[in-house]
Design a protein around this motif. Structure first.
Motif, PDB file in Angstrom:
ATOM      1  N   MET A   1     -40.270  43.314  -5.517  1.00  0.00           N
ATOM      2  CA  MET A   1     -39.505  43.217  -4.276  1.00  0.00           C
ATOM      3  C   MET A   1     -38.961  41.814  -4.057  1.00  0.00           C
ATOM      4  N   TYR A   2     -38.843  41.070  -5.167  1.00  0.00           N
ATOM      5  CA  TYR A   2     -38.401  39.690  -5.034  1.00  0.00           C
ATOM      6  C   TYR A   2     -37.211  39.339  -5.922  1.00  0.00           C
ATOM      7  N   ASN A   3     -37.166  39.861  -7.130  1.00  0.00           N
ATOM      8  CA  ASN A   3     -36.220  39.353  -8.124  1.00  0.00           C
ATOM      9  C   ASN A   3     -34.838  39.965  -7.993  1.00  0.00           C
TER      10      ASN A   3
ATOM     11  N   LEU B   1     -30.591  44.922   1.444  1.00  0.00           N
ATOM     12  CA  LEU B   1     -31.894  44.743   0.804  1.00  0.00           C
ATOM     13  C   LEU B   1     -32.213  43.264   0.624  1.00  0.00           C
ATOM     14  N   PHE B   2     -32.030  42.525   1.694  1.00  0.00           N
ATOM     15  CA  PHE B   2     -32.491  41.130   1.760  1.00  0.00           C
ATOM     16  C   PHE B   2     -33.031  40.942   3.173  1.00  0.00           C
ATOM     17  N   ILE B   3     -34.355  41.040   3.299  1.00  0.00           N
ATOM     18  CA  ILE B   3     -34.999  41.057   4.607  1.00  0.00           C
ATOM     19  C   ILE B   3     -36.067  39.973   4.652  1.00  0.00           C
ATOM     20  N   GLY B   4     -36.157  39.294   5.787  1.00  0.00           N
ATOM     21  CA  GLY B   4     -37.185  38.299   6.003  1.00  0.00           C
ATOM     22  C   GLY B   4     -38.072  38.681   7.173  1.00  0.00           C
TER      23      GLY B   4
ATOM     24  N   GLY C   1     -50.014  45.800  -5.163  1.00  0.00           N
ATOM     25  CA  GLY C   1     -48.997  46.283  -6.088  1.00  0.00           C
ATOM     26  C   GLY C   1     -47.562  46.020  -5.693  1.00  0.00           C
ATOM     27  N   PHE C   2     -47.335  45.067  -4.777  1.00  0.00           N
ATOM     28  CA  PHE C   2     -45.962  44.780  -4.332  1.00  0.00           C
ATOM     29  C   PHE C   2     -45.725  43.271  -4.389  1.00  0.00           C
TER      30      PHE C   2
ATOM     31  N   VAL D   1     -41.683  32.846   5.974  1.00  0.00           N
ATOM     32  CA  VAL D   1     -40.940  34.103   5.963  1.00  0.00           C
ATOM     33  C   VAL D   1     -41.299  34.882   4.701  1.00  0.00           C
ATOM     34  N   VAL D   2     -41.805  36.104   4.877  1.00  0.00           N
ATOM     35  CA  VAL D   2     -42.030  36.992   3.740  1.00  0.00           C
ATOM     36  C   VAL D   2     -40.659  37.455   3.263  1.00  0.00           C
ATOM     37  N   LYS D   3     -40.336  37.104   2.043  1.00  0.00           N
ATOM     38  CA  LYS D   3     -38.996  37.332   1.490  1.00  0.00           C
ATOM     39  C   LYS D   3     -38.978  38.626   0.690  1.00  0.00           C
ATOM     40  N   ILE D   4     -38.142  39.564   1.132  1.00  0.00           N
ATOM     41  CA  ILE D   4     -38.020  40.874   0.492  1.00  0.00           C
ATOM     42  C   ILE D   4     -36.617  40.971  -0.107  1.00  0.00           C
ATOM     43  N   ARG D   5     -36.551  41.066  -1.444  1.00  0.00           N
ATOM     44  CA  ARG D   5     -35.256  41.056  -2.123  1.00  0.00           C
ATOM     45  C   ARG D   5     -35.384  41.821  -3.450  1.00  0.00           C
ATOM     46  N   PRO D   6     -35.563  43.136  -3.374  1.00  0.00           N
ATOM     47  CA  PRO D   6     -35.796  43.919  -4.586  1.00  0.00           C
ATOM     48  C   PRO D   6     -34.504  44.189  -5.356  1.00  0.00           C
TER      49      PRO D   6
END
Length: 425
Positions: free
Chosen positions: A47-49, A354-357, A383-384, A395-400
């Motif tokens: 969920m990052y790269n 799909l870029f959420i903080g 597992g995430f 900020v939890v960076k979500i960028r799958p």
């Protein structure tokens, strides 16, 4: 081989201090779609790269890479229709004023080309950026990284506070008042550069302020900032390395934040893992740059880059990823926003597509970097794979990858809920 042994070998081979994610680093050996697999065979949802934007090891991209490498790959001093066609296809994704492309191998290099292009076109040296940004690692581009809001007199780089609503420079101001306050800071920076003799060459900004933590920007700021820069004789550089290629549910981040750039930089997602980046602008700007530099890169503008770059665009268009990103991202953001009201740790949920903080805070609303790092590590164990980012690292960076689905989002939400329960009850 244990991870501890591999870390020791890595530090010997690469030098101590090369960054690694997580308290217990992962030994990743394979990727497929939105998944990564470690040496023990455990599967993680990536969920990052945003480098493998159409998914790890996408068969269409792999086939294009193998086919072209097995046929021909040379430097750019030979004619090759593939690279011309790729450049033409890329520019058609932008407004009419973007007509030509300089290909490179990294976002750092593409941003450096953009800075040089702006300085050559204007005859000035001054560059404005935000005070919590990142645009690359070279000596020239690295000068822009996380500057303070005040720079020494005579410098050719000035930083302005990044525009945001959560912790604004004028507490209690209306949206319109806040926009004016941030524009005043931009105006001050321009005037400083003019007084110093450097003059204004350009403003460089990530279109969605990704490294700043995806803040909600006062309405109209980006468009009016672009107008102010141009009125002062400068150019506007949109760094789309993170925001571009449908990450926001639109092709480009500047479409979301509603401004028109003079120069557009793209990078990571273009090659789905193959080094590929680009600086795109009007033909006049590109011609001026080429005439004054005779720029050449051994590995850029290659047939291999063209084949892989075309394959990535094929996948995005054929699989309807832009539309899927918009839908899945909106649903995930809405679900996380609901949790904000139920969990005191969540101070804010922001982002596009799909870029959420997810901003993590203390009881008084202050940034809580330590707790954010804990969440990132705990959810990794479930597992995430995410990371912490933003101006305060909270900020939890979500960028799958763009192929991330609603099913993956629902699985992540379950793991996220369980993580918060573990920490906060």
């Amino acid at each position: 081989m244990t991870s501890t042994t591999l870390v020791a070998r890595r530090e010997q081979a690469l030098g101590a201090g090369a960054p690694l994610f997580y308290n217990e680093p992962l030994h990743i050996v394979r990727g497929e779609g939105v998944h990564l697999f470690d040496a023990d065979g455990r599967r993680y949802v990536d969920m990052y790269n945003n480098v493998p934007c159409v998914g790890h090891a996408h068969p269409h991209v792999v086939e294009a890479m193998v086919r072209q490498q097995g046929t021909l790959n040379v430097h750019s001093r030979y004619l090759h229709e593939g690279i011309v066609a790729f450049a033409e296809r890329l520019t058609r994704l932008h407004p009419a004023g973007i007509q030509s492309v300089i290909f490179t191998c990294s976002g750092t290099e593409a941003n450096e080309v953009a800075l040089r292009m702006a300085r050559m076109a204007t005859g000035r040296r001054g560059i404005i950026c935000t005070n919590a940004t990142y645009h690359g690692n070279s000596e020239a581009v690295g000068k822009l990284t996380r500057l303070g809001a005040e720079q020494p007199a005579g410098g050719d780089v000035r930083a302005i506070p990044f525009p945001e609503k959560l912790r604004p420079i004028v507490p209690g101001a209306s949206d319109a008042e806040l926009c004016e306050a941030y524009l005043d800071r931009l105006r001050d920076a321009i005037q400083h550069l003019e007084r110093s003799g450097a003059g204004l060459a350009g403003l460089i900004v990530c279109s969605i302020l990704a490294n700043e933590g995806l803040p909600d920007i006062p309405d109209g700021f980006m468009a009016r900032a672009a107008e102010m820069v141009r009125a002062s004789g400068g150019l506007v550089i949109a760094d789309e390395v993170q925001a571009g290629y449908c990450r926001t549910g639109r092709w480009w981040g500047y479409e979301v934040t509603r401004f028109t750039p003079d120069i557009v930089v793209t990078g990571k997602p273009m090659g789905n893992g193959l080094p590929l980046a680009a600086t795109a602008a009007s033909k006049a700007l590109v011609d001026t740059f080429r005439a004054r530099t005779r720029y050449f890169n051994t590995f850029a503008s290659s047939p291999l880059q063209a084949a892989v770059g075309m394959a990535v665009l094929d996948v995005i268009e054929r699989e309807g990823l832009r539309e899927k990103v918009a839908a899945v991202g909106a649903a995930l953001k809405a679900a996380l926003t609901q949790r904000k009201g139920r969990c005191a740790l969540i101070g804010d949920v922001r982002g596009h597509g799909l870029f959420i903080g997810i901003e993590i805070v203390t009881g008084d609303g202050s940034p809580d970097r330590e707790r954010t790092v804990e969440i990132v590590n705990r959810i990794k164990d479930k597992g995430f794979l995410t990371s912490n980012a933003g101006a305060f690292g909270n900020v939890v960076k979500i960028r799958p990858p763009l192929t991330f689905s609603q099913r993956h989002a629902e699985e992540f939400l379950d793991a996220f809920d369980a993580t918060l329960d573990d920490i906060d009850g």
